[in-house]
Design a protein around this motif. Sequence first.
Motif, PDB file in Angstrom:
ATOM      1  N   ARG A   9      11.708   1.756 -10.680  1.00  0.00           N
ATOM      2  CA  ARG A   9      10.574   1.976  -9.801  1.00  0.00           C
ATOM      3  C   ARG A   9       9.785   0.682  -9.661  1.00  0.00           C
ATOM      4  N   ILE A  10       9.505   0.286  -8.427  1.00  0.00           N
ATOM      5  CA  ILE A  10       8.746  -0.942  -8.205  1.00  0.00           C
ATOM      6  C   ILE A  10       7.276  -0.691  -8.515  1.00  0.00           C
ATOM      7  N   ALA A  11       6.585  -1.734  -8.985  1.00  0.00           N
ATOM      8  CA  ALA A  11       5.194  -1.592  -9.398  1.00  0.00           C
ATOM      9  C   ALA A  11       4.225  -1.679  -8.225  1.00  0.00           C
ATOM     10  N   PHE A  12       4.636  -2.393  -7.153  1.00  0.00           N
ATOM     11  CA  PHE A  12       3.743  -2.575  -6.012  1.00  0.00           C
ATOM     12  C   PHE A  12       4.505  -2.356  -4.711  1.00  0.00           C
ATOM     13  N   GLU A  13       3.788  -1.956  -3.709  1.00  0.00           N
ATOM     14  CA  GLU A  13       4.383  -1.877  -2.373  1.00  0.00           C
ATOM     15  C   GLU A  13       4.711  -3.297  -1.896  1.00  0.00           C
ATOM     16  N   PRO A  14       5.760  -3.458  -1.100  1.00  0.00           N
ATOM     17  CA  PRO A  14       6.223  -4.803  -0.749  1.00  0.00           C
ATOM     18  C   PRO A  14       5.232  -5.627   0.068  1.00  0.00           C
ATOM     19  N   ASP A  15       4.358  -4.995   0.812  1.00  0.00           N
ATOM     20  CA  ASP A  15       3.436  -5.733   1.676  1.00  0.00           C
ATOM     21  C   ASP A  15       1.982  -5.418   1.334  1.00  0.00           C
ATOM     22  N   CYS A  16       1.132  -6.446   1.440  1.00  0.00           N
ATOM     23  CA  CYS A  16      -0.304  -6.232   1.281  1.00  0.00           C
ATOM     24  C   CYS A  16      -0.849  -5.545   2.539  1.00  0.00           C
ATOM     25  N   ILE A  17      -1.952  -4.849   2.387  1.00  0.00           N
ATOM     26  CA  ILE A  17      -2.570  -4.204   3.534  1.00  0.00           C
ATOM     27  C   ILE A  17      -4.049  -4.588   3.588  1.00  0.00           C
ATOM     28  N   ALA A  59      -4.882   1.558  -5.208  1.00  0.00           N
ATOM     29  CA  ALA A  59      -3.863   2.614  -5.274  1.00  0.00           C
ATOM     30  C   ALA A  59      -4.221   3.691  -4.261  1.00  0.00           C
ATOM     31  N   ARG A  60      -3.210   4.275  -3.655  1.00  0.00           N
ATOM     32  CA  ARG A  60      -3.439   5.338  -2.683  1.00  0.00           C
ATOM     33  C   ARG A  60      -3.851   6.624  -3.394  1.00  0.00           C
ATOM     34  N   ILE A  61      -4.610   7.467  -2.688  1.00  0.00           N
ATOM     35  CA  ILE A  61      -5.057   8.750  -3.228  1.00  0.00           C
ATOM     36  C   ILE A  61      -4.290   9.858  -2.520  1.00  0.00           C
ATOM     37  N   ASN A  64      -5.512  11.916   0.659  1.00  0.00           N
ATOM     38  CA  ASN A  64      -6.663  11.228   1.254  1.00  0.00           C
ATOM     39  C   ASN A  64      -6.200   9.864   1.758  1.00  0.00           C
ATOM     40  N   SER A  65      -5.946   9.784   3.055  1.00  0.00           N
ATOM     41  CA  SER A  65      -5.443   8.543   3.631  1.00  0.00           C
ATOM     42  C   SER A  65      -6.555   7.579   4.036  1.00  0.00           C
ATOM     43  N   GLU A  66      -7.802   8.012   3.899  1.00  0.00           N
ATOM     44  CA  GLU A  66      -8.932   7.190   4.332  1.00  0.00           C
ATOM     45  C   GLU A  66      -9.511   6.344   3.195  1.00  0.00           C
ATOM     46  N   SER A  67      -9.284   6.748   1.961  1.00  0.00           N
ATOM     47  CA  SER A  67      -9.883   6.053   0.819  1.00  0.00           C
ATOM     48  C   SER A  67      -8.804   5.562  -0.141  1.00  0.00           C
ATOM     49  N   PHE A  68      -9.192   4.597  -0.983  1.00  0.00           N
ATOM     50  CA  PHE A  68      -8.274   4.021  -1.960  1.00  0.00           C
ATOM     51  C   PHE A  68      -9.020   3.809  -3.272  1.00  0.00           C
ATOM     52  N   LEU A  69      -8.287   3.910  -4.377  1.00  0.00           N
ATOM     53  CA  LEU A  69      -8.853   3.582  -5.680  1.00  0.00           C
ATOM     54  C   LEU A  69      -8.788   2.070  -5.881  1.00  0.00           C
ATOM     55  N   LEU A  70      -9.899   1.472  -6.262  1.00  0.00           N
ATOM     56  CA  LEU A  70      -9.929   0.045  -6.559  1.00  0.00           C
ATOM     57  C   LEU A  70      -9.656  -0.118  -8.054  1.00  0.00           C
ATOM     58  N   GLU A  89      -7.960  -7.957   2.178  1.00  0.00           N
ATOM     59  CA  GLU A  89      -6.519  -7.767   2.008  1.00  0.00           C
ATOM     60  C   GLU A  89      -6.248  -7.413   0.550  1.00  0.00           C
ATOM     61  N   CYS A  90      -5.471  -6.351   0.333  1.00  0.00           N
ATOM     62  CA  CYS A  90      -5.249  -5.840  -1.019  1.00  0.00           C
ATOM     63  C   CYS A  90      -3.769  -5.670  -1.327  1.00  0.00           C
ATOM     64  N   LEU A  91      -3.467  -5.727  -2.618  1.00  0.00           N
ATOM     65  CA  LEU A  91      -2.137  -5.420  -3.127  1.00  0.00           C
ATOM     66  C   LEU A  91      -2.140  -3.948  -3.511  1.00  0.00           C
ATOM     67  N   VAL A  92      -1.122  -3.198  -3.074  1.00  0.00           N
ATOM     68  CA  VAL A  92      -1.094  -1.755  -3.294  1.00  0.00           C
ATOM     69  C   VAL A  92      -0.187  -1.429  -4.483  1.00  0.00           C
ATOM     70  N   SER A  93      -0.777  -0.856  -5.519  1.00  0.00           N
ATOM     71  CA  SER A  93      -0.027  -0.465  -6.707  1.00  0.00           C
ATOM     72  C   SER A  93       0.550   0.934  -6.519  1.00  0.00           C
ATOM     73  N   THR A  94       1.723   1.159  -7.091  1.00  0.00           N
ATOM     74  CA  THR A  94       2.325   2.491  -7.044  1.00  0.00           C
ATOM     75  C   THR A  94       1.871   3.344  -8.223  1.00  0.00           C
ATOM     76  N   ASP A  95       1.063   2.770  -9.108  1.00  0.00           N
ATOM     77  CA  ASP A  95       0.533   3.475 -10.275  1.00  0.00           C
ATOM     78  C   ASP A  95      -0.981   3.388 -10.223  1.00  0.00           C
ATOM     79  N   ASP A  96      -1.661   4.488 -10.442  1.00  0.00           N
ATOM     80  CA  ASP A  96      -3.119   4.489 -10.350  1.00  0.00           C
ATOM     81  C   ASP A  96      -3.801   4.280 -11.698  1.00  0.00           C
ATOM     82  N   GLU A  97      -3.069   3.746 -12.681  1.00  0.00           N
ATOM     83  CA  GLU A  97      -3.642   3.517 -14.011  1.00  0.00           C
ATOM     84  C   GLU A  97      -4.281   2.136 -14.076  1.00  0.00           C
TER      85      GLU A  97
END
Length: 300
Positions: A9-17, A59-61, A64-70, A89-97
């Motif tokens: 499992r990859i730790a981050f999504e391939p592209d920043c958003i 990390a995505r919630i 809830n597609s409008e908000s993100f965990l910092l 611009e943020c790096l998106v983690s696949t883990d919310d820990e």
Amino acid sequence: MIETGNPMRIAFEPDCITVRIASLLPVRPPRASVKASRKYQQIRTSVIEIGLVEQPVIARINGNSESFLLLDGHVRVEILKDLGKTEVECLVSTDDESFTFNKRVSRLSAAQEHAMILKAIARGVSNEKIARALSLHVNSVRRKATLLDGVCHEVVSMLKDTMCPMAVFEILKRMKPLRQLEATELMIAANNFTAAYATALLAGTPTNELAGERKSKKVRGVTPEAMAKMEKELARLQESMAEIQETYGKDHLQLTVVKGYLGKLLGNPRVVRYLLQNRPEYLEHFQAIADAASFADRAA
């Protein structure tokens, strides 16, 4: 090729958003006192001068597609808010820990900071720009750039990852290379890298081991007789340390084996009963050794 049922499992999504700062939900909001700290001002100046060096991690919630965990970068995001920015611009983690990103804080040692500044200067960055980026005075940048001039390579290697003040290196420069090594070994053995301890080592250094200093050393409140006694005591301490270092590895291995053996021995009720009835003083010492977390703790 061996196939497994659990794909990696990859730790981050391939592209920043790029997201709106208002949509970020901090998991650990910075305290109000943070903004008054020098570190905050240094990061703020760096963001103004060169922008974000490292993107915040979010990390995505679910649902809830409008908000993100910092997860990481709370101070950077707070600075962007203060500067009137609305997106980042943020790096998106696949883990919310968030513990994953904040369990350790890596700080630059004086030697590492020196190397970083030299690399920047070699690339054509001016002292003034470095000073602005680090929120330092230009003279401080020049001081950091020449920090290791006059310090022998062996000492630099020994202290490259050690958090010690710049004053320690400036004190070591006043000694000859061989004495620099001796002083560094004493600091490492004592786990004391303060400028005060380095000054004491300098005071106990014979005149013929000083670099370019020929005047007698004077320390406030210390008489010449006390200084001479200090030098003799320091020389004896160095000899004792050298002797200990020669046998430390062998002695520690033997003590570790003894500790393990005693632990197994005391696990036998019949042995414990015999010692309790016939040699209670032995039992007390055996238990202390077997229960010791480490021999360093026992020595303390």
